[in-house]
Design an enzyme around this catalytic site. Structure first.
Site, mmCIF file in Angstrom:
data_model
loop_
_atom_site.group_PDB
_atom_site.id
_atom_site.type_symbol
_atom_site.label_atom_id
_atom_site.label_comp_id
_atom_site.label_asym_id
_atom_site.label_seq_id
_atom_site.Cartn_x
_atom_site.Cartn_y
_atom_site.Cartn_z
ATOM 1 N N HIS A 255 0.825 -1.246 -0.141
ATOM 2 C CA HIS A 255 -0.029 0.009 -0.055
ATOM 3 C C HIS A 255 1.015 1.097 -0.155
ATOM 4 O O HIS A 255 2.059 1.140 0.703
ATOM 5 C CB HIS A 255 -0.860 -0.105 1.253
ATOM 6 C CG HIS A 255 -2.047 0.988 1.130
ATOM 7 N ND1 HIS A 255 -1.882 2.147 1.318
ATOM 8 C CD2 HIS A 255 -3.501 0.856 0.766
ATOM 9 C CE1 HIS A 255 -2.987 2.981 1.318
ATOM 10 N NE2 HIS A 255 -3.816 1.901 0.822
ATOM 11 N N ASP B 105 -7.763 -4.501 -0.790
ATOM 12 C CA ASP B 105 -8.413 -4.631 -1.828
ATOM 13 C C ASP B 105 -8.388 -6.503 -1.882
ATOM 14 O O ASP B 105 -9.375 -6.866 -2.712
ATOM 15 C CB ASP B 105 -7.869 -4.100 -3.152
ATOM 16 C CG ASP B 105 -7.789 -2.668 -2.947
ATOM 17 O OD1 ASP B 105 -8.800 -2.069 -2.604
ATOM 18 O OD2 ASP B 105 -6.598 -2.081 -2.998
HETATM 19 C C1 MLT Z 1 -8.159 4.105 -0.154
HETATM 20 O O1 MLT Z 1 -8.681 3.376 0.767
HETATM 21 O O2 MLT Z 1 -8.460 5.166 -0.700
HETATM 22 C C2 MLT Z 1 -7.110 3.355 -0.833
HETATM 23 O O3 MLT Z 1 -6.324 2.509 0.231
HETATM 24 C C3 MLT Z 1 -6.028 4.335 -1.652
HETATM 25 C C4 MLT Z 1 -5.511 5.239 -0.447
HETATM 26 O O4 MLT Z 1 -5.536 5.574 0.441
HETATM 27 O O5 MLT Z 1 -4.359 5.960 -1.295
#
Ligand code: MLT
Length: 423
Positions: free
Chosen positions: A302, A359
């Site tokens: 992430h 995800d």
């Molecule tokens: C989100 O929940 O929006 C995603 O994990 C992407 C992010 O935070 O950059």
């Protein structure tokens, strides 16, 4: 004493104020940088740029902390309902029983979608992706609720929260060439979504409480994530005073990309491709390590969480509970388990912090709940809606200026026009 950062540019020295957040996060305020020095900053992908001061969500990527308005994501996912969390994000505090009852009632009375709007659905091709339909329909609301019908921002917030599951499920029904199901307002938010999604004219649809409660948790986990790509898009579009609908529609489009919300769909497509290839996970793990293979593991690592994604921890537990309780046997899910084990134990992935993210597990759990793959990103959008609304509202209430970044020009220097026949 106030803290400053000192910047020296040639023989010039300037002091830049340091801003400290309530969780001791530090930022250097460069608001006067260009006026005082003529310089701007460059930060591709905004990795070091704080676009705003926000009181909605706190996230610590190193420690794996996520809180909405001070409440831990673990506690909210365990104890709250999605609409309670929506209220918290949008209005700043958890609702009292009376406030919650009034809020829920308002939402129940606005779930229906205008019949003229329903006709627009007929114009989409049968194989339209539901995300494209969803963003178009949310944008269309700005045309329906305009002029005399516009109403207050508060009314539009309720309308959008109420109609989103209707529009989302209808976008799916259209993609299947099926007739739509109308909302049943005796049902709660998640159950109503499920009946609009799955009820068939031939038999009465009974909501499975395990599915409804897993959905509630999933939506809470996705409800906000501070200044991610789609939320930043919502704030930027809204900063021009575009309507709530136009801003949220832009956020839905930003979310549709495979590097953002579209990743959960890509996870299942990757797992299906591995299965179709014979299901040899070792082969794909080796390919993931080989830069020249062109294969990328979707749903691992992430951008802001460096060690683990706190949402993934919660969702992993929920995913296994749901699989067990529904008795789901699925070879694609077995492949997912093997990839997960490899990624958590193989030094290559551990050192690169490529752990399974939200995800990865959301794709698995949506599949187990019977949600079709092309609806995964739409599910993310339904979950993220209260966060987008809260961020849009905060931006407007704080009277933030229109977003207008600068650039460093690297194109051609001045030159004379050459007539076409001489080129
Ligand atoms: C989100 O929940 O929006 C995603 O994990 C992407 C992010 O935070 O950059």
């Amino acid at each position: 004493m106030s803290e400053f950062a000192e910047l020296s540019l040639g023989d010039k020295r300037i002091q830049l104020p340091v801003i400290t957040g309530t969780e001791n996060e530090k930022a250097i305020d460069i608001a006067k940088l260009r006026d005082e020095t003529g310089y701007i900053t460059i930060d591709s992908g905004y990795k070091n740029t704080g676009a705003t001061k926000s009181g909605i969500t706190f996230l610590d990527g190193e420690l794996g902390i996520l809180r909405y308005r001070g409440y831990s994501i673990e506690e909210l996912a365990d104890k709250a309902s999605f609409l309670e969390v929506a209220y918290l994000l949008i209005y700043g505090e958890l609702p009292t029983a009376e406030q919650y009852a009034a809020f829920e009632k308002e939402i129940r009375t606005h779930t229906i979608v205008n019949e003229d709007m329903r006709k627009i659905f007929d114009g989409f091709p049968v194989n339209a992706h539901p995300m494209g339909v969803l963003s178009a329909m949310v944008c269309a609301m700005s045309a329906f609720y305009t002029g005399e019908k516009a109403g207050s921002d508060e009314l539009n917030i309720i309308r959008l929260l109420a109609k989103m599951p209707t529009v989302a499920t209808w976008s799916y029904k259209k993609s299947q060439g099926h007739p739509v199901n109308y909302p049943k307002n005796s049902l709660d938010y998640c159950s109503n979504f499920l009946q609009m999604m799955f009820a068939l004219p031939v038999e009465e649809y009974k909501v499975n409480p395990v599915v409804s409660s897993a959905l509630n948790k999933l939506l809470i986990l996705h409800a906000d994530h501070e200044q991610n790509c789609s939320t930043s898009t919502v704030r930027l579009v809204g900063s021009s005073h575009a309507s709530l609908y136009a801003s949220i529609s832009a956020g839905i489009n930003a979310l549709s990309g495979p590097l953002h919300g579209g990743a959960n769909q890509e996870v299942i497509e990757m797992l299906e491709a591995i299965k179709a290839d014979g299901g040899d996970t070792d082969k794909f793990i080796a390919m993931a390590k080989d830069k020249n293979s062109g294969f990328r593991l979707m749903g691992f690592g992430h951008r802001v969480y460096k060690n683990f994604d706190p949402r993934a921890k919660i969702i992993k537990k929920a995913a296994y509970e749901v699989l067990a309780s529904l008795g789901v046997q699925d070879p694609v899910l077995d492949i997912a388990k093997k990839l997960e084990e490899a990624a958590l134990s193989d030094p290559y992935f551990v050192q690169r912090r490529l752990y399974p993210n939200v995800d990865f597990y959301s794709g698995i759990i949506y599949r187990a709940l019977g949600i079709p793959t092309n609806m995964f990103t739409v599910m993310f959008a339904i979950g993220r809606l209260p966060g987008w609304i809260a961020q849009w509202k905060e931006m407007r209430v704080n009277k933030e200026p229109i977003g207008r970044p600068r650039q460093v020009y690297v194109g051609a220097t001045p030159r004379d026009y050459v007539p076409m026949e001489q080129r």
